[in-house]
Design an enzyme around this catalytic site. Sequence first.
Site, PDB file in Angstrom:
ATOM      1  N   HIS A  95       0.821  -1.224   0.000  1.00 40.82           N
ATOM      2  CA  HIS A  95       0.000   0.000   0.000  1.00 40.82           C
ATOM      3  C   HIS A  95       0.848   1.263   0.000  1.00 40.82           C
ATOM      4  CE1 HIS A  95      -0.016  -1.994   4.017  1.00 40.82           C
ATOM      5  NE2 HIS A  95       0.612  -0.895   4.351  1.00 40.82           N
ATOM      6  N   HIS A 109       7.810   6.576   4.229  1.00 38.45           N
ATOM      7  CA  HIS A 109       6.970   6.103   3.128  1.00 38.45           C
ATOM      8  C   HIS A 109       6.154   7.289   2.636  1.00 38.45           C
ATOM      9  CE1 HIS A 109       4.356   6.005   6.629  1.00 38.45           C
ATOM     10  NE2 HIS A 109       3.402   6.303   5.762  1.00 38.45           N
ATOM     11  N   HIS A 158       2.354   8.796   0.457  1.00 36.90           N
ATOM     12  CA  HIS A 158       0.984   8.646  -0.049  1.00 36.90           C
ATOM     13  C   HIS A 158       0.886   9.597  -1.230  1.00 36.90           C
ATOM     14  CE1 HIS A 158      -0.213   6.722   3.843  1.00 36.90           C
ATOM     15  NE2 HIS A 158       0.802   7.461   4.262  1.00 36.90           N
ATOM     16  N   GLU A 209      -2.467  13.397   2.548  1.00 37.78           N
ATOM     17  CA  GLU A 209      -3.460  12.939   3.542  1.00 37.78           C
ATOM     18  C   GLU A 209      -3.953  14.148   4.345  1.00 37.78           C
ATOM     19  OE1 GLU A 209      -1.621   9.262   5.400  1.00 37.78           O
ATOM     20  OE2 GLU A 209      -3.242   8.534   4.126  1.00 37.78           O
ATOM     21  N   HIS A 264       5.978  10.658   4.871  1.00 40.19           N
ATOM     22  CA  HIS A 264       5.880  10.429   6.317  1.00 40.19           C
ATOM     23  C   HIS A 264       7.159   9.805   6.858  1.00 40.19           C
ATOM     24  CE1 HIS A 264       1.191  10.298   6.050  1.00 40.19           C
ATOM     25  NE2 HIS A 264       1.661  11.537   6.158  1.00 40.19           N
ATOM     26  N   THR A 295      -2.558   6.553   9.851  1.00 42.49           N
ATOM     27  CA  THR A 295      -3.585   6.861   8.844  1.00 42.49           C
ATOM     28  C   THR A 295      -3.976   5.628   8.037  1.00 42.49           C
ATOM     29  OG1 THR A 295      -2.000   7.374   7.097  1.00 42.49           O
ATOM     30  CG2 THR A 295      -2.672   9.200   8.564  1.00 42.49           C
ATOM     31  N   THR A 296      -3.400   4.470   8.419  1.00 43.52           N
ATOM     32  CA  THR A 296      -3.821   3.217   7.799  1.00 43.52           C
ATOM     33  C   THR A 296      -4.168   2.247   8.922  1.00 43.52           C
ATOM     34  OG1 THR A 296      -1.619   2.204   7.867  1.00 43.52           O
ATOM     35  CG2 THR A 296      -2.150   3.526   5.920  1.00 43.52           C
TER      36      THR A 296
HETATM   37  C1  SBB Z   1       0.583  -1.718  13.901  1.00 40.74           C
HETATM   38  C2  SBB Z   1       0.816  -1.253  12.508  1.00 40.74           C
HETATM   39  C3  SBB Z   1       2.214  -1.541  12.017  1.00 40.74           C
HETATM   40  C4  SBB Z   1       2.300  -1.390  10.524  1.00 40.74           C
HETATM   41  N1  SBB Z   1       1.937   0.000  10.186  1.00 40.74           N
HETATM   42  C5  SBB Z   1       2.802   1.011  10.431  1.00 40.74           C
HETATM   43  O1  SBB Z   1       3.887   0.810  10.954  1.00 40.74           O
HETATM   44  C6  SBB Z   1       2.401   2.405  10.037  1.00 40.74           C
HETATM   45  C7  SBB Z   1       3.294   3.446  10.248  1.00 40.74           C
HETATM   46  C8  SBB Z   1       2.948   4.756   9.897  1.00 40.74           C
HETATM   47  C9  SBB Z   1       1.703   5.011   9.330  1.00 40.74           C
HETATM   48  S1  SBB Z   1       1.276   6.649   8.898  1.00 40.74           S
HETATM   49  N2  SBB Z   1       0.669   6.662   7.437  1.00 40.74           N
HETATM   50  O2  SBB Z   1       0.280   7.091   9.827  1.00 40.74           O
HETATM   51  O3  SBB Z   1       2.515   7.414   8.929  1.00 40.74           O
HETATM   52  C10 SBB Z   1       0.804   3.988   9.108  1.00 40.74           C
HETATM   53  C11 SBB Z   1       1.153   2.661   9.472  1.00 40.74           C
HETATM   54  C12 SBB Z   1       2.650  -2.866  12.445  1.00 40.74           C
HETATM   55  C13 SBB Z   1       2.086  -4.029  11.951  1.00 40.74           C
HETATM   56  C14 SBB Z   1       2.549  -5.266  12.406  1.00 40.74           C
HETATM   57  C15 SBB Z   1       3.559  -5.302  13.359  1.00 40.74           C
HETATM   58  N3  SBB Z   1       4.186  -6.336  14.009  1.00 40.74           N
HETATM   59  C16 SBB Z   1       5.103  -5.831  14.851  1.00 40.74           C
HETATM   60  C17 SBB Z   1       5.092  -4.486  14.767  1.00 40.74           C
HETATM   61  C18 SBB Z   1       4.111  -4.121  13.833  1.00 40.74           C
HETATM   62  C19 SBB Z   1       3.662  -2.900  13.394  1.00 40.74           C
HETATM   63 ZN    ZN Z   2       1.783   7.440   6.010  1.00 44.63          ZN
END
Ligand code: SBB
Ligand code: ZN
Length: 259
Positions: free
Chosen positions: A66, A94, A96, A106, A119, A201-202
Amino acid sequence: MAHWGYMTTNGPSTWGKDFPIANGERQSPIDIVTTAAEYDSDVLGSNALSTNYTPESEVKLVNNGHSIMCQITKKGVLTGGPLGKDEYRLEQFHLHWGAEDNRGSEHTVDGKMYASELHLVHWNASKYSSFADAVQKPDGLAVLGIFITPGVACNQFKVISDNCGKLKTSGAEMTVDTTLDPTLLLPSNTSDYWTYLGSLTTPPLFESVTWIVFKEPVEYSKEQLLALRNLVDSDGNHMQDNYRPPAALKQRKVKKTFT
Ligand SMILES: CC[C@H](CNC(=O)c1ccc(S(N)(=O)=O)cc1)c1ccc2[nH]ccc2c1
Ligand SMILES: [Zn+2]
């Protein structure tokens, strides 16, 4: 559970089904109403926001289905401003973006959408032991939001835009043998920003992010923006319009460091 995404069938309006926090009290992104933002001198005065990043000696890029993400291996630190004395460590960055230049960011500013938003994701290393530990804590994360607008090429972003073609499909990863200094991805003015308490935001949309959104946009060339739009997502479609629209501000105040 159909994997979340940005299509009609699995996009932001459907996320509340699997992630009820989507309608929470501190969701992101938001529309930044510039006249309603409160100037907060102590955020500026006492200790200005400061970044101390170590350049990456190689660049690890991932198409995570994504977005395109650069995993950080060096110890880069963000502190000051709304973060006080806590030191937040850079974990990844990353972006968007839209299918066209008129959309893709966003956060919006008085309803204005930029072509893309970068971001830089940090976690509170003063209080927690890892990103995974911090990701659900109310003061766990800090994300720098940088608006991207079409213009001249951003040299430091070339290592990403020049390699999108090799990261076409979801799950693709590559390591580029070149250095990257995350400091050079920031706008020249890092004193003027808005800040508020929000969320990822995801999905899973955890309400753990202190957002810092810079007022000054950074320019990327048309070619660099086009490179992003040629990426392919986990459903095999062009990865475009991978942005969540603004969520309700609810009982929050946005602070600003400039008059
Ligand atoms: C809990 C979610 C995470 C994966 N997602 C992210 O790290 C993430 C980071 C920044 C943003 S934004 N657009 O707001 O900047 C959105 C999502 C994630 C998913 C699985 C995981 N297992 C261990 C750690 C871990 C973290
Ligand atoms: Zn982001």
